[in-house]
Design an enzyme around this catalytic site. Sequence first.
Site, PDB file in Angstrom:
ATOM      1  N   ALA A   1      40.473  40.585  35.507  1.00  0.00           N
ATOM      2  CA  ALA A   1      39.929  41.102  36.857  1.00  0.00           C
ATOM      3  C   ALA A   1      41.011  40.321  38.130  1.00  0.00           C
ATOM      4  CB  ALA A   1      38.538  40.758  36.850  1.00  0.00           C
TER       5      ALA A   1
ATOM      6  N   GLY B   1      38.779  40.666  31.895  1.00  0.00           N
ATOM      7  CA  GLY B   1      38.490  42.327  32.127  1.00  0.00           C
ATOM      8  C   GLY B   1      39.599  43.127  31.363  1.00  0.00           C
TER       9      GLY B   1
ATOM     10  N   GLU C   1      38.281  43.452  28.076  1.00  0.00           N
ATOM     11  CA  GLU C   1      37.210  44.024  28.169  1.00  0.00           C
ATOM     12  C   GLU C   1      37.181  45.691  28.289  1.00  0.00           C
ATOM     13  OE1 GLU C   1      35.765  41.295  31.168  1.00  0.00           O
ATOM     14  OE2 GLU C   1      33.831  41.144  29.908  1.00  0.00           O
TER      15      GLU C   1
ATOM     16  N   GLU D   1      37.954  33.684  30.746  1.00  0.00           N
ATOM     17  CA  GLU D   1      37.111  33.510  32.271  1.00  0.00           C
ATOM     18  C   GLU D   1      36.456  32.155  32.614  1.00  0.00           C
ATOM     19  OE1 GLU D   1      36.759  36.033  29.991  1.00  0.00           O
ATOM     20  OE2 GLU D   1      36.736  38.028  31.182  1.00  0.00           O
TER      21      GLU D   1
HETATM   22  C1  HXC Z   1      45.208  38.590  40.348  1.00  0.00           C
HETATM   23  C2  HXC Z   1      47.261  38.084  38.805  1.00  0.00           C
HETATM   24  C3  HXC Z   1      46.157  38.024  37.684  1.00  0.00           C
HETATM   25  C4  HXC Z   1      44.836  38.401  37.813  1.00  0.00           C
HETATM   26  C5  HXC Z   1      48.068  37.680  36.903  1.00  0.00           C
HETATM   27  N1  HXC Z   1      48.371  37.991  38.255  1.00  0.00           N
HETATM   28  N2  HXC Z   1      47.125  37.983  36.392  1.00  0.00           N
HETATM   29  N3  HXC Z   1      46.516  38.210  39.983  1.00  0.00           N
HETATM   30  N4  HXC Z   1      44.507  38.488  39.254  1.00  0.00           N
HETATM   31  N5  HXC Z   1      43.923  38.372  37.088  1.00  0.00           N
HETATM   32  C6  HXC Z   1      49.729  37.952  39.236  1.00  0.00           C
HETATM   33  C7  HXC Z   1      49.997  36.470  39.330  1.00  0.00           C
HETATM   34  O1  HXC Z   1      49.259  35.868  40.395  1.00  0.00           O
HETATM   35  C8  HXC Z   1      51.209  36.736  39.939  1.00  0.00           C
HETATM   36  O2  HXC Z   1      51.445  37.102  40.922  1.00  0.00           O
HETATM   37  C9  HXC Z   1      51.881  37.971  38.863  1.00  0.00           C
HETATM   38  O3  HXC Z   1      50.577  38.470  38.560  1.00  0.00           O
HETATM   39  C10 HXC Z   1      52.585  37.591  37.762  1.00  0.00           C
HETATM   40  O4  HXC Z   1      51.886  36.569  37.028  1.00  0.00           O
HETATM   41  P1  HXC Z   1      52.585  35.157  36.661  1.00  0.00           P
HETATM   42  O5  HXC Z   1      51.275  34.307  36.189  1.00  0.00           O
HETATM   43  O6  HXC Z   1      53.412  34.639  37.302  1.00  0.00           O
HETATM   44  O7  HXC Z   1      52.932  35.616  35.163  1.00  0.00           O
HETATM   45  P2  HXC Z   1      53.267  34.593  33.819  1.00  0.00           P
HETATM   46  O8  HXC Z   1      53.704  33.328  34.131  1.00  0.00           O
HETATM   47  O9  HXC Z   1      54.105  35.445  32.861  1.00  0.00           O
HETATM   48  O10 HXC Z   1      51.583  34.460  33.166  1.00  0.00           O
HETATM   49  C11 HXC Z   1      51.125  35.542  32.763  1.00  0.00           C
HETATM   50  C12 HXC Z   1      49.539  35.488  32.557  1.00  0.00           C
HETATM   51  C13 HXC Z   1      49.161  34.555  33.836  1.00  0.00           C
HETATM   52  C14 HXC Z   1      49.501  34.389  31.387  1.00  0.00           C
HETATM   53  C15 HXC Z   1      48.739  36.738  32.151  1.00  0.00           C
HETATM   54  O11 HXC Z   1      49.287  35.601  35.059  1.00  0.00           O
HETATM   55  C16 HXC Z   1      47.529  34.397  33.779  1.00  0.00           C
HETATM   56  O12 HXC Z   1      46.946  33.540  33.220  1.00  0.00           O
HETATM   57  N6  HXC Z   1      46.904  35.141  34.707  1.00  0.00           N
HETATM   58  C17 HXC Z   1      45.199  35.174  34.715  1.00  0.00           C
HETATM   59  C18 HXC Z   1      44.523  35.681  33.517  1.00  0.00           C
HETATM   60  C19 HXC Z   1      43.126  35.567  33.654  1.00  0.00           C
HETATM   61  O13 HXC Z   1      42.749  34.402  33.846  1.00  0.00           O
HETATM   62  N7  HXC Z   1      42.508  36.633  33.534  1.00  0.00           N
HETATM   63  C20 HXC Z   1      40.799  36.581  33.608  1.00  0.00           C
HETATM   64  C21 HXC Z   1      40.623  36.862  35.007  1.00  0.00           C
HETATM   65  S1  HXC Z   1      38.625  36.811  35.252  1.00  0.00           S
HETATM   66  P3  HXC Z   1      52.312  36.395  42.186  1.00  0.00           P
HETATM   67  O14 HXC Z   1      52.005  37.232  43.386  1.00  0.00           O
HETATM   68  O15 HXC Z   1      52.176  34.992  42.198  1.00  0.00           O
HETATM   69  O16 HXC Z   1      53.763  36.987  41.725  1.00  0.00           O
HETATM   70  C22 HXC Z   1      38.053  38.185  34.697  1.00  0.00           C
HETATM   71  C23 HXC Z   1      36.576  38.386  34.774  1.00  0.00           C
HETATM   72  C24 HXC Z   1      36.132  39.661  34.160  1.00  0.00           C
HETATM   73  O17 HXC Z   1      38.866  39.066  34.254  1.00  0.00           O
HETATM   74  C25 HXC Z   1      34.837  39.856  34.462  1.00  0.00           C
HETATM   75  C26 HXC Z   1      34.316  40.309  35.977  1.00  0.00           C
HETATM   76  C27 HXC Z   1      33.214  41.038  36.294  1.00  0.00           C
END
Ligand code: HXC
Length: 257
Positions: free
Chosen positions: A65, A108, A111, A131
């Site tokens: 998400a 997400g 999911e 999460e």
């Molecule tokens: C918003 C995101 C994002 C996310 C990545 N980006 N994941 N933006 N939401 N979930 C963006 C980063 O901010 C960055 O933007 C660009 O994508 C590239 O990501 P990097 O982190 O620079 O890449 P990398 O170092 O290769 O790492 C990849 C990654 C990491 C390991 C996937 O991005 C990461 O940990 N992302 C978050 C994963 C996460 O926590 N997902 C769960 C979300 S909660 P910029 O602008 O900085 O370049 C969820 C809840 C679901 O899903 C339920 C809801 C009801």
Amino acid sequence: SDHETIIVERDGRVGVITLNRPKALNALNTTVMTEVVGAATEFDKDPGIGAIVITGSERAFAAGADIKEMSSKTYSDVISEQFFGAWDDLSRLRTPVVAAVTGYALGGGCELAMICDILIAGDNAVFGQPEINLGVIPGIGGSQRLTRAVGKAKAMDMILTGRNMKVDEADKLGLVSRVVPAEDCLTTAKEVAATIASKSFIAASLAKDAVNRAFESALAEGIRAERALFYSTFATDDQTEGMAAFVEKRDPTFTHS
Ligand code: HXC
């Protein structure tokens, strides 16, 4: 196409939806949800479409998400807008949905992949429910579908530690349908979808419904539901045609009626 965050294409009887927010690793914001669910619902109503493929990019199916969109939301916001509730509509489609997953399928994204009926994984796929690292928990079915897919021991491990799982482990656990080289993932998913789309649509959607009952109900109830769905196929032209074709040693011509 007139979409902001996805690309929608047709390939014969297969509808293809590609998540297209490369700079954000296909993070799922509200627009993505509205567009994916909208496009899938259109395909579901289209008699020319027999299966749907949902895919992302080589680097990310979807990294979860959109954290930037979510970060300022309050409890009042998420409950009053029923935040992310529309994803449930995707699980109610009649049309079989195939996920082609390469790269990150996190939160997400994992999911969404699990909502799909068949999951074709590239050998670079990474799954996780991180999460917990953000102080929240899965909200699009992850705690339920992951547990049913891989069991309590692994689901607790993933969801409580937030660790990622590579494709070999996911394959061993039965989280994915097939693993293929990353560069072949979309092609394989389209082939699987085309195969499904060549069958009787009615039979395919009843079969999908029957398998989903195993997820949703107790065994006796699921068996009863399957029997009723099985009997109902005898009301279709495709049953007559499919069985006649076998007896006459020819290929069936299904009319999806
Ligand atoms: C918003 C995101 C994002 C996310 C990545 N980006 N994941 N933006 N939401 N979930 C963006 C980063 O901010 C960055 O933007 C660009 O994508 C590239 O990501 P990097 O982190 O620079 O890449 P990398 O170092 O290769 O790492 C990849 C990654 C990491 C390991 C996937 O991005 C990461 O940990 N992302 C978050 C994963 C996460 O926590 N997902 C769960 C979300 S909660 P910029 O602008 O900085 O370049 C969820 C809840 C679901 O899903 C339920 C809801 C009801």
